[in-house]
Design a protein around this motif. Structure first.
Motif, PDB file in Angstrom:
ATOM      1  N   TYR A   1       4.372  10.144   2.186  1.00  0.00           N
ATOM      2  CA  TYR A   1       3.920   8.743   1.979  1.00  0.00           C
ATOM      3  C   TYR A   1       4.465   7.360   3.074  1.00  0.00           C
ATOM      4  CZ  TYR A   1       2.431  11.576  -2.133  1.00  0.00           C
ATOM      5  OH  TYR A   1       1.801  12.174  -2.738  1.00  0.00           O
TER       6      TYR A   1
ATOM      7  N   ASN B   1       0.275  -1.385   0.161  1.00  0.00           N
ATOM      8  CA  ASN B   1      -0.461   0.155  -0.246  1.00  0.00           C
ATOM      9  C   ASN B   1       0.702   1.353  -0.393  1.00  0.00           C
ATOM     10  OD1 ASN B   1      -1.946   2.326   0.499  1.00  0.00           O
ATOM     11  ND2 ASN B   1      -2.731   0.831   1.435  1.00  0.00           N
TER      12      ASN B   1
ATOM     13  N   TYR C   1       4.859   7.921  -8.171  1.00  0.00           N
ATOM     14  CA  TYR C   1       4.056   8.960  -7.279  1.00  0.00           C
ATOM     15  C   TYR C   1       3.422  10.345  -7.785  1.00  0.00           C
ATOM     16  CZ  TYR C   1       5.029   6.748  -3.010  1.00  0.00           C
ATOM     17  OH  TYR C   1       4.552   5.718  -1.678  1.00  0.00           O
TER      18      TYR C   1
ATOM     19  N   ASP D   1      -0.666   6.242  -0.868  1.00  0.00           N
ATOM     20  CA  ASP D   1      -1.089   7.655  -2.030  1.00  0.00           C
ATOM     21  C   ASP D   1      -2.855   6.258  -2.501  1.00  0.00           C
ATOM     22  OD1 ASP D   1      -1.095   5.194  -3.855  1.00  0.00           O
ATOM     23  OD2 ASP D   1       0.712   6.710  -4.501  1.00  0.00           O
ATOM     24  N   THR D   2      -3.338   5.896  -1.959  1.00  0.00           N
ATOM     25  CA  THR D   2      -4.401   5.050  -2.209  1.00  0.00           C
ATOM     26  C   THR D   2      -4.592   3.882  -3.374  1.00  0.00           C
ATOM     27  OG1 THR D   2      -5.420   6.727  -4.411  1.00  0.00           O
ATOM     28  CG2 THR D   2      -5.742   7.262  -2.167  1.00  0.00           C
ATOM     29  N   GLU D   3      -2.956   4.310  -4.066  1.00  0.00           N
ATOM     30  CA  GLU D   3      -2.464   3.172  -5.090  1.00  0.00           C
ATOM     31  C   GLU D   3      -1.952   1.808  -4.039  1.00  0.00           C
ATOM     32  OE1 GLU D   3      -3.070   3.366  -8.135  1.00  0.00           O
ATOM     33  OE2 GLU D   3      -4.398   5.111  -7.966  1.00  0.00           O
ATOM     34  N   THR D   4      -2.585  -0.016  -4.430  1.00  0.00           N
ATOM     35  CA  THR D   4      -1.630  -0.421  -3.935  1.00  0.00           C
ATOM     36  C   THR D   4      -0.861  -1.994  -5.155  1.00  0.00           C
ATOM     37  OG1 THR D   4      -3.807  -1.638  -4.057  1.00  0.00           O
ATOM     38  CG2 THR D   4      -3.856  -0.858  -2.345  1.00  0.00           C
ATOM     39  N   ALA D   5      -0.755  -3.036  -4.471  1.00  0.00           N
ATOM     40  CA  ALA D   5       0.361  -3.545  -5.661  1.00  0.00           C
ATOM     41  C   ALA D   5       0.324  -4.500  -4.619  1.00  0.00           C
ATOM     42  CB  ALA D   5       1.173  -3.037  -6.239  1.00  0.00           C
TER      43      ALA D   5
ATOM     44  N   HIS E   1       6.265   1.399  -9.375  1.00  0.00           N
ATOM     45  CA  HIS E   1       5.268   2.991  -9.212  1.00  0.00           C
ATOM     46  C   HIS E   1       5.789   3.650  -8.675  1.00  0.00           C
ATOM     47  CE1 HIS E   1       1.573   4.412  -6.804  1.00  0.00           C
ATOM     48  NE2 HIS E   1       2.196   5.098  -5.786  1.00  0.00           N
TER      49      HIS E   1
END
Ligand SMILES: [Ca+2]
Ligand SMILES: [Ca+2]
Length: 223
Positions: A182, A160, A176, A163-167, A174
């Motif tokens: 973050y 996580n 930003y 920044d609301t993004e996940t993988a 990723h």
């Protein structure tokens, strides 16, 4: 009146008879199995010591002690050690024998616990600015969690980026979009389903990309 006296006498005799036979019955003839364990819950691998010297036999000594440790292994003797290598719940059973071949048994549960996984990660490219590690906005950052480990196996890596993004995956990329600080969270799961989380603050700055081998002499740090 005479009849009443006789009834009383009979009742008394019965009571005496019951007490005598009761006393005879109370006399213990069976051996009693008892034991203590040094550990009943521990992370593997660990050695548990079992002590059956509290066991007794009223008609002489205990002649032998037989143990089963619940994992297929067994042992003999009043005091034994056993190493648990695999996690699980094990039933330890002690059986004692006296000289007349009489036996007694007792059991106890041992919890051998799974070691939790350890979560580790690093990320590149990054630079040092005023003693702080920084990455640049709009740059593709590789987050590498392959240094995470377990006594058996890490089966999943969840990220996580804060920044609301996940993988998902051992090594992920990723970008930003905006400068800021973050919290990056890596959660690893082992083959037993146990999870460990690692959180690290990542500082994202605006401007051009910078690289890990540049330390302190990036243009905007000297202003
Ligand atoms: Ca395990
Ligand atoms: Ca494990």
């Amino acid at each position: 009146m005479k009849r009443r006296k006789f009834t009383y006498l009979l009742a008394t005799m019965c009571l005496v008879a019951v007490s005598i036979s009761g006393c005879l019955k109370v006399q213990l003839t069976d051996p009693q199995a008892m034991f203590t364990a040094s550990e009943d819950e521990h992370v593997i691998p660990f050695t548990a010591s079992f002590d059956a010297t509290l066991s007794y036999n009223p008609n002489g000594g205990v002649v032998s002690y037989l143990w089963t440790f619940g994992d297929g292994a067994s042992g003999t003797g009043p005091v034994v050690d056993h190493v648990y290598q695999q996690d699980g719940v094990y039933e330890v059973t002690l059986t004692i024998f006296d000289a007349e071949g009489q036996t007694a048994s007792t059991s106890m549960s041992i919890q051998a616990l799974n070691p939790l996984p350890t979560a580790e990660f690093s990320y590149t490219p990054r630079s040092t600015m005023e003693g702080e590690l920084v990455v640049s906005a709009s740059e593709l950052i590789t987050f590498d969690g392959t240094n995470s480990f377990d006594d058996e196996e890490v089966v999943s890596y969840e990220w996580n980026f804060g920044d609301t993004e996940t993988a998902v995956g051992p090594s992920v990329q990723h970008k930003y979009l905006y400068p800021g600080t973050y919290n990056v969270v890596l959660t690893v799961t082992d083959n037993d389903g146990d999870k460990t989380t690692r959180v690290e603050k990542v500082c994202v700055i605006g401007g051009q990309p910078c690289y890990a081998d540049i330390t302190g002499d990036i243009p905007w740090s000297n202003e």
